[in-house]
Design a protein around this motif. Structure first.
Motif, PDB file in Angstrom:
ATOM      1  N   LEU A  62       0.843  -1.186   0.000  1.00  0.00           N
ATOM      2  CA  LEU A  62       0.000   0.000   0.000  1.00  0.00           C
ATOM      3  C   LEU A  62       0.880   1.238   0.000  1.00  0.00           C
ATOM      4  CD1 LEU A  62      -2.771  -0.902   2.610  1.00  0.00           C
ATOM      5  CD2 LEU A  62      -2.905  -1.001   0.124  1.00  0.00           C
ATOM      6  N   PHE A  63       0.417   2.266  -0.722  1.00  0.00           N
ATOM      7  CA  PHE A  63       1.132   3.537  -0.822  1.00  0.00           C
ATOM      8  C   PHE A  63       0.172   4.678  -0.519  1.00  0.00           C
ATOM      9  CE2 PHE A  63       3.542   0.578  -3.286  1.00  0.00           C
ATOM     10  CZ  PHE A  63       4.869   0.968  -3.158  1.00  0.00           C
ATOM     11  N   ASP A  64       0.701   5.717   0.126  1.00  0.00           N
ATOM     12  CA  ASP A  64      -0.071   6.919   0.395  1.00  0.00           C
ATOM     13  C   ASP A  64      -0.287   7.649  -0.930  1.00  0.00           C
ATOM     14  OD1 ASP A  64      -0.240   9.935   0.864  1.00  0.00           O
ATOM     15  OD2 ASP A  64      -0.497   9.158   2.904  1.00  0.00           O
ATOM     16  N   PRO A  65      -1.532   7.958  -1.308  1.00  0.00           N
ATOM     17  CA  PRO A  65      -1.784   8.606  -2.594  1.00  0.00           C
ATOM     18  C   PRO A  65      -1.230  10.026  -2.702  1.00  0.00           C
ATOM     19  CG  PRO A  65      -3.828   7.747  -1.652  1.00  0.00           C
ATOM     20  CD  PRO A  65      -2.765   7.614  -0.615  1.00  0.00           C
ATOM     21  N   GLU A  66      -1.012  10.683  -1.575  1.00  0.00           N
ATOM     22  CA  GLU A  66      -0.503  12.057  -1.594  1.00  0.00           C
ATOM     23  C   GLU A  66       1.018  12.090  -1.712  1.00  0.00           C
ATOM     24  OE1 GLU A  66      -0.898  16.228   0.926  1.00  0.00           O
ATOM     25  OE2 GLU A  66      -1.650  14.379   1.791  1.00  0.00           O
ATOM     26  N   THR A  67       1.702  11.267  -0.915  1.00  0.00           N
ATOM     27  CA  THR A  67       3.165  11.297  -0.878  1.00  0.00           C
ATOM     28  C   THR A  67       3.812  10.196  -1.710  1.00  0.00           C
ATOM     29  OG1 THR A  67       3.278   9.844   1.052  1.00  0.00           O
ATOM     30  CG2 THR A  67       3.098  12.225   1.464  1.00  0.00           C
ATOM     31  N   LEU A  68       3.044   9.182  -2.069  1.00  0.00           N
ATOM     32  CA  LEU A  68       3.516   7.990  -2.782  1.00  0.00           C
ATOM     33  C   LEU A  68       4.540   7.190  -1.984  1.00  0.00           C
ATOM     34  CD1 LEU A  68       3.735   9.332  -6.444  1.00  0.00           C
ATOM     35  CD2 LEU A  68       1.798   8.263  -5.283  1.00  0.00           C
ATOM     36  N   LYS A  69       4.528   7.369  -0.666  1.00  0.00           N
ATOM     37  CA  LYS A  69       5.421   6.594   0.195  1.00  0.00           C
ATOM     38  C   LYS A  69       4.767   5.261   0.544  1.00  0.00           C
ATOM     39  CE  LYS A  69       7.929  10.400   2.185  1.00  0.00           C
ATOM     40  NZ  LYS A  69       8.418  11.059   3.371  1.00  0.00           N
ATOM     41  N   MET A  70       5.598   4.213   0.599  1.00  0.00           N
ATOM     42  CA  MET A  70       5.107   2.892   0.966  1.00  0.00           C
ATOM     43  C   MET A  70       4.691   2.906   2.429  1.00  0.00           C
ATOM     44  SD  MET A  70       6.947  -0.875   0.760  1.00  0.00           S
ATOM     45  CE  MET A  70       7.745  -0.461  -0.754  1.00  0.00           C
ATOM     46  N   LEU A  71       3.538   2.300   2.707  1.00  0.00           N
ATOM     47  CA  LEU A  71       3.022   2.243   4.067  1.00  0.00           C
ATOM     48  C   LEU A  71       3.337   0.909   4.706  1.00  0.00           C
ATOM     49  CD1 LEU A  71      -0.473   3.797   3.367  1.00  0.00           C
ATOM     50  CD2 LEU A  71       1.564   4.948   4.221  1.00  0.00           C
ATOM     51  N   ASP A  72       3.483   0.939   6.001  1.00  0.00           N
ATOM     52  CA  ASP A  72       3.739  -0.288   6.754  1.00  0.00           C
ATOM     53  C   ASP A  72       2.398  -0.860   7.214  1.00  0.00           C
ATOM     54  OD1 ASP A  72       5.181  -2.287   7.992  1.00  0.00           O
ATOM     55  OD2 ASP A  72       5.461  -1.147   9.845  1.00  0.00           O
ATOM     56  N   VAL A  73       1.545  -1.141   6.220  1.00  0.00           N
ATOM     57  CA  VAL A  73       0.214  -1.685   6.451  1.00  0.00           C
ATOM     58  C   VAL A  73       0.054  -2.863   5.510  1.00  0.00           C
ATOM     59  CG1 VAL A  73      -2.251  -1.231   6.328  1.00  0.00           C
ATOM     60  CG2 VAL A  73      -0.711   0.574   7.060  1.00  0.00           C
ATOM     61  N   GLU A  74      -0.492  -3.925   6.025  1.00  0.00           N
ATOM     62  CA  GLU A  74      -0.664  -5.135   5.203  1.00  0.00           C
ATOM     63  C   GLU A  74      -1.766  -4.912   4.182  1.00  0.00           C
ATOM     64  OE1 GLU A  74      -1.788  -9.706   6.057  1.00  0.00           O
ATOM     65  OE2 GLU A  74      -0.354  -8.770   7.400  1.00  0.00           O
ATOM     66  N   ALA A  75      -1.457  -5.223   2.936  1.00  0.00           N
ATOM     67  CA  ALA A  75      -2.465  -5.156   1.867  1.00  0.00           C
ATOM     68  C   ALA A  75      -3.348  -6.383   1.944  1.00  0.00           C
ATOM     69  CB  ALA A  75      -1.774  -5.066   0.504  1.00  0.00           C
TER      70      ALA A  75
END
Length: 87
Positions: free
Chosen positions: A73-86
């Protein structure tokens, strides 16, 4: 005592869906296009198979040349990868 436990379980079941809200709460006008994420990943050597919306975030499926797969998962604003399970 058993009645209290039963009521607590019912209450927890009813409240649980409220916690299933979006992980990314980014207004649409602040979200970058999915093509920007695709370009970022391709620059890093990934072959992007699909990018879709999930939990208010972008979920990317990609593969490196060595066959290593990625589903994140990526934050749509920053495009940074999130540490959240898809999903």
């Amino acid at each position: 005592m058993k009645k209290m436990l039963a009521l607590a379980l019912v209450a927890a079941t009813l409240v649980a869906p409220a916690f299933a809200a979006d992980v990314c709460n980014v207004p649409a006008e602040k979200a970058q296009p999915k093509d920007a994420l695709k370009a970022q990943l391709e620059k890093d050597g990934w072959t992007v198979k699909q990018i879709k919306d999930d939990k208010g975030c972008y979920e990317a499926y990609a593969t490196k040349a060595d066959g290593k797969r990625m589903e994140n998962l990526f934050d749509p604003e920053t495009l940074k990868m999130l540490d959240v399970e898809a999903d």
